[in-house]
Design a protein around this motif. Structure first.
Motif, PDB file in Angstrom:
ATOM      1  N   GLN A 112      14.165 -26.049 -40.931  1.00 34.36           N
ATOM      2  CA  GLN A 112      15.193 -25.238 -40.291  1.00 34.36           C
ATOM      3  C   GLN A 112      15.310 -25.625 -38.819  1.00 34.36           C
ATOM      4  OE1 GLN A 112      12.463 -24.079 -41.761  1.00 34.36           O
ATOM      5  NE2 GLN A 112      12.924 -22.471 -43.248  1.00 34.36           N
ATOM      6  N   LYS A 113      16.537 -25.783 -38.351  1.00 37.44           N
ATOM      7  CA  LYS A 113      16.744 -26.265 -36.986  1.00 37.44           C
ATOM      8  C   LYS A 113      16.375 -25.238 -35.919  1.00 37.44           C
ATOM      9  CE  LYS A 113      20.064 -29.942 -37.878  1.00 37.44           C
ATOM     10  NZ  LYS A 113      21.342 -30.575 -37.493  1.00 37.44           N
ATOM     11  N   GLU A 114      16.222 -23.958 -36.332  1.00 40.48           N
ATOM     12  CA  GLU A 114      15.839 -22.958 -35.344  1.00 40.48           C
ATOM     13  C   GLU A 114      14.343 -22.986 -35.046  1.00 40.48           C
ATOM     14  OE1 GLU A 114      16.124 -20.809 -39.371  1.00 40.48           O
ATOM     15  OE2 GLU A 114      17.221 -22.329 -38.243  1.00 40.48           O
ATOM     16  N   ASN A 115      13.576 -23.696 -35.861  1.00 37.56           N
ATOM     17  CA  ASN A 115      12.142 -23.823 -35.604  1.00 37.56           C
ATOM     18  C   ASN A 115      11.888 -24.700 -34.378  1.00 37.56           C
ATOM     19  OD1 ASN A 115      10.986 -22.184 -37.543  1.00 37.56           O
ATOM     20  ND2 ASN A 115      10.918 -23.797 -39.089  1.00 37.56           N
ATOM     21  N   ILE A 116      10.729 -24.446 -33.735  1.00 37.26           N
ATOM     22  CA  ILE A 116      10.319 -25.209 -32.553  1.00 37.26           C
ATOM     23  C   ILE A 116       8.943 -25.790 -32.827  1.00 37.26           C
ATOM     24  CG2 ILE A 116       9.710 -25.070 -30.106  1.00 37.26           C
ATOM     25  CD1 ILE A 116      11.657 -22.645 -29.947  1.00 37.26           C
ATOM     26  N   PHE A 117       8.778 -27.082 -32.594  1.00 38.06           N
ATOM     27  CA  PHE A 117       7.466 -27.718 -32.785  1.00 38.06           C
ATOM     28  C   PHE A 117       6.763 -27.848 -31.445  1.00 38.06           C
ATOM     29  CE2 PHE A 117       4.833 -31.556 -32.579  1.00 38.06           C
ATOM     30  CZ  PHE A 117       3.840 -31.173 -33.469  1.00 38.06           C
ATOM     31  N   TRP A 118       5.474 -27.490 -31.419  1.00 38.16           N
ATOM     32  CA  TRP A 118       4.644 -27.562 -30.209  1.00 38.16           C
ATOM     33  C   TRP A 118       3.375 -28.325 -30.564  1.00 38.16           C
ATOM     34  CZ3 TRP A 118       3.847 -22.688 -26.688  1.00 38.16           C
ATOM     35  CH2 TRP A 118       2.952 -22.978 -25.635  1.00 38.16           C
ATOM     36  N   GLY A 119       3.248 -29.518 -30.017  1.00 42.98           N
ATOM     37  CA  GLY A 119       2.071 -30.346 -30.284  1.00 42.98           C
ATOM     38  C   GLY A 119       1.264 -30.589 -29.030  1.00 42.98           C
ATOM     39  N   PHE A 120       0.055 -31.093 -29.227  1.00 45.75           N
ATOM     40  CA  PHE A 120      -0.861 -31.334 -28.115  1.00 45.75           C
ATOM     41  C   PHE A 120      -1.123 -32.829 -27.959  1.00 45.75           C
ATOM     42  CE2 PHE A 120      -1.375 -26.919 -28.719  1.00 45.75           C
ATOM     43  CZ  PHE A 120      -1.987 -26.378 -27.599  1.00 45.75           C
ATOM     44  N   GLN A 121      -1.225 -33.226 -26.719  1.00 46.79           N
ATOM     45  CA  GLN A 121      -1.501 -34.599 -26.287  1.00 46.79           C
ATOM     46  C   GLN A 121      -2.495 -35.309 -27.221  1.00 46.79           C
ATOM     47  OE1 GLN A 121      -3.632 -34.294 -22.620  1.00 46.79           O
ATOM     48  NE2 GLN A 121      -3.001 -36.281 -21.875  1.00 46.79           N
ATOM     49  N   GLY A 122      -2.084 -36.443 -27.743  1.00 45.29           N
ATOM     50  CA  GLY A 122      -2.974 -37.262 -28.555  1.00 45.29           C
ATOM     51  C   GLY A 122      -2.829 -37.069 -30.044  1.00 45.29           C
ATOM     52  N   SER A 123      -2.318 -35.892 -30.468  1.00 46.90           N
ATOM     53  CA  SER A 123      -2.283 -35.629 -31.911  1.00 46.90           C
ATOM     54  C   SER A 123      -0.902 -35.177 -32.391  1.00 46.90           C
ATOM     55  CB  SER A 123      -3.324 -34.559 -32.281  1.00 46.90           C
ATOM     56  OG  SER A 123      -3.030 -33.316 -31.674  1.00 46.90           O
ATOM     57  N   CYS A 124       0.160 -35.680 -31.724  1.00 42.74           N
ATOM     58  CA  CYS A 124       1.497 -35.224 -32.141  1.00 42.74           C
ATOM     59  C   CYS A 124       2.567 -36.317 -32.111  1.00 42.74           C
ATOM     60  CB  CYS A 124       1.936 -34.033 -31.285  1.00 42.74           C
ATOM     61  SG  CYS A 124       2.094 -34.389 -29.513  1.00 42.74           S
ATOM     62  N   HIS A 125       2.196 -37.564 -31.994  1.00 41.07           N
ATOM     63  CA  HIS A 125       3.162 -38.655 -31.843  1.00 41.07           C
ATOM     64  C   HIS A 125       4.112 -38.748 -33.036  1.00 41.07           C
ATOM     65  CE1 HIS A 125       4.591 -42.877 -31.644  1.00 41.07           C
ATOM     66  NE2 HIS A 125       4.428 -42.750 -30.343  1.00 41.07           N
ATOM     67  N   ALA A 126       3.573 -38.861 -34.244  1.00 40.50           N
ATOM     68  CA  ALA A 126       4.402 -38.989 -35.445  1.00 40.50           C
ATOM     69  C   ALA A 126       5.192 -37.709 -35.696  1.00 40.50           C
ATOM     70  CB  ALA A 126       3.526 -39.309 -36.661  1.00 40.50           C
ATOM     71  N   THR A 127       4.583 -36.562 -35.402  1.00 39.40           N
ATOM     72  CA  THR A 127       5.257 -35.291 -35.651  1.00 39.40           C
ATOM     73  C   THR A 127       6.413 -35.085 -34.683  1.00 39.40           C
ATOM     74  OG1 THR A 127       3.047 -34.485 -36.216  1.00 39.40           O
ATOM     75  CG2 THR A 127       4.835 -32.891 -36.238  1.00 39.40           C
ATOM     76  N   LEU A 128       6.270 -35.523 -33.438  1.00 44.23           N
ATOM     77  CA  LEU A 128       7.376 -35.439 -32.482  1.00 44.23           C
ATOM     78  C   LEU A 128       8.561 -36.290 -32.954  1.00 44.23           C
ATOM     79  CD1 LEU A 128       5.403 -35.630 -29.113  1.00 44.23           C
ATOM     80  CD2 LEU A 128       6.761 -33.675 -29.904  1.00 44.23           C
ATOM     81  N   LYS A 129       8.258 -37.453 -33.486  1.00 43.37           N
ATOM     82  CA  LYS A 129       9.330 -38.305 -34.019  1.00 43.37           C
ATOM     83  C   LYS A 129      10.031 -37.614 -35.182  1.00 43.37           C
ATOM     84  CE  LYS A 129       7.950 -43.041 -32.864  1.00 43.37           C
ATOM     85  NZ  LYS A 129       7.584 -44.357 -33.438  1.00 43.37           N
ATOM     86  N   LYS A 130       9.220 -37.012 -36.055  1.00 39.78           N
ATOM     87  CA  LYS A 130       9.795 -36.329 -37.216  1.00 39.78           C
ATOM     88  C   LYS A 130      10.604 -35.106 -36.784  1.00 39.78           C
ATOM     89  CE  LYS A 130       9.465 -37.555 -40.642  1.00 39.78           C
ATOM     90  NZ  LYS A 130      10.424 -38.423 -41.390  1.00 39.78           N
ATOM     91  N   ALA A 131      10.117 -34.379 -35.794  1.00 45.50           N
ATOM     92  CA  ALA A 131      10.836 -33.206 -35.289  1.00 45.50           C
ATOM     93  C   ALA A 131      12.206 -33.612 -34.744  1.00 45.50           C
ATOM     94  CB  ALA A 131      10.013 -32.513 -34.206  1.00 45.50           C
TER      95      ALA A 131
END
Length: 409
Positions: A112-131
């Motif tokens: 859902q586009k209303e969701n917000i992803f919050w990742g932490f330095q070092g462990s979110c590179h692929a997830t940021l791309k997917k977001a």
């Protein structure tokens, strides 16, 4: 709703709890968390300080997606080898594998586009791309400063004092891991900085100021004893200084020891509490200038603060420096550098001193100013130290988070 993701612990449990308290936490992905309420109660009954750090009261297990398999190897290696290269490599691999797992999960379950992803330095590179691919707003939080500045500043330090170079962490990374550290803040919609120093390092790598959110961390105020003293006898005994944390040149230990060489040890007494990074060859050159104490648990350190008069942390590179806030909360004036959260809390000559990095004379001067305080002035510094720290409790962190993220506005 927020999807929070962090491999490991740091302060992410508290961030998850704050988001949950604010009613906006969808899921907290992490590598380790005791989700079972019965097990939590058993841990509390046995007063197990190791496992009690693997959950937090007020954050229900139903909101947490714990994936212990990513951390088991690291935990075993740390138990057997301590801070070995193999254990550190396991941390890097944990971050990468966990990140790819979360990236797949948000693709399948949280589109859902209303969701917000919050990742932490070092462990979110692929997830940021997917977001980004899914059209989600995303945040990358840096608890320490940006890796480009780390390489520059700590690289200079290693060249300046080669005998201490092996004690410096956060300097060398595998290429694949360094690339993710460099790129992550650029992949996110916004980066989150824990201190003004961290923010400055993000600006230095081209992150626009409007894309940086400033959100200092919190700390466990209720766990730190604070005694309102009426007497310290400070004028009739040595000034007892504390250096707490890993003994490493990243925290400027050499500069502190060099300053001590020029001071009368009858007037000043330095105690070092913490593990030694690498071997102790460089440290041994200063034998007789300090009292060394092996590492202690967090709660033991909290209870030790009252034995000292001030904390000295002439750090070269720190994103936040939690020990600074904790020591202030215990009533200890703090001597530290701008490369930390220090400037946000410390007013010179009121509750401590901000000194330039690598400045032996400035360290010595700040110590002497403390040494010359009469009892009344010193007691007043204790009160102001405690007062400054109270604004950084986890409850206040929740309020700051709400304002920064504009939750409920």
């Amino acid at each position: 709703m927020f999807i929070l993701s962090h491999s490991g612990k740091q302060h992410s449990y508290h961030t998850a709890k704050s988001l949950n308290d604010l009613g906006v936490l969808d899921t907290f992905y992490t590598s380790s968390y005791v989700t079972n309420a019965f097990l939590q109660k058993q841990i509390e009954k046995r007063n197990n300080t190791y496992w009690s750090r693997r959950y937090i009261k007020g954050l229900p297990g139903g909101k947490v997606n714990a994936n212990w398999r990513f951390e088991i190897k690291e935990m075993a290696l740390r138990k057997l080898q301590g801070k070995s290269p193999a254990a550190q490599l396991a941390v890097y691999n944990r971050d990468v594998n966990f990140d790819h797992f979360v990236a797949k999960r948000i693709k399948k379950q949280h589109h859902q586009k209303e969701n917000i992803f919050w990742g932490f330095q070092g462990s979110c590179h692929a997830t940021l791309k997917k977001a980004k691919e899914l059209g989600l707003t995303s945040y990358c939080e840096l608890a320490t400063a940006h890796v480009v500045s780390a390489k520059q500043i700590l690289g200079e330090e290693a060249k300046l004092h080669k005998e201490w170079a092996h004690t410096i962490d956060n300097l060398e990374f595998p290429d694949y891991y360094e690339r993710r550290l460099v790129e992550e803040p650029h992949l996110a919609t916004k980066a989150i900085a824990a201190s003004s120093f961290t923010k400055s390092t993000l600006l230095n790598v081209g992150i626009k100021e409007e894309n940086i959110l400033y959100l200092p961390l919190g700390f466990d105020l209720d766990y730190i004893p604070y005694l309102e003293k009426t007497s310290t006898d400070i004028e009739n005994r040595p000034l007892k200084l504390l250096y707490a944390g890993t003994v490493t040149q990243r925290k400027g230990i050499k500069y502190l020891l060099e300053a001590l060489k020029e001071l009368n040890t009858k007037d000043v007494e330095l105690h070092i509490v913490g593990g030694i990074q690498g071997d102790d060859a460089a440290l041994n050159q200063y034998k007789g200038l300090f009292h060394y104490h092996p590492p202690v648990s967090q709660q033991e350190l909290f209870e030790m603060y009252d034995q000292f008069d001030a904390l000295v942390l002439p750090t070269i590179f720190e994103g936040f420096g939690l020990v600074i806030v904790e020591a202030l909360a215990a009533g200890l004036p703090v001597i530290t550098t701008p490369h930390s959260i220090g400037p946000e809390l410390i007013v010179n000559d009121e509750n401590g001193y901000i000194i330039p990095i690598r400045d032996i004379e400035a360290i010595k001067g700040a110590i002497l100013q403390l040494r010359e305080k009469n009892e009344s002035d010193f007691l007043n510094m204790r009160i102001k130290s405690r007062s400054a720290a109270t604004a950084y409790s986890w409850d206040n962190y929740t309020q700051r988070l709400s304002k920064v993220m504009k939750i409920g506005q």
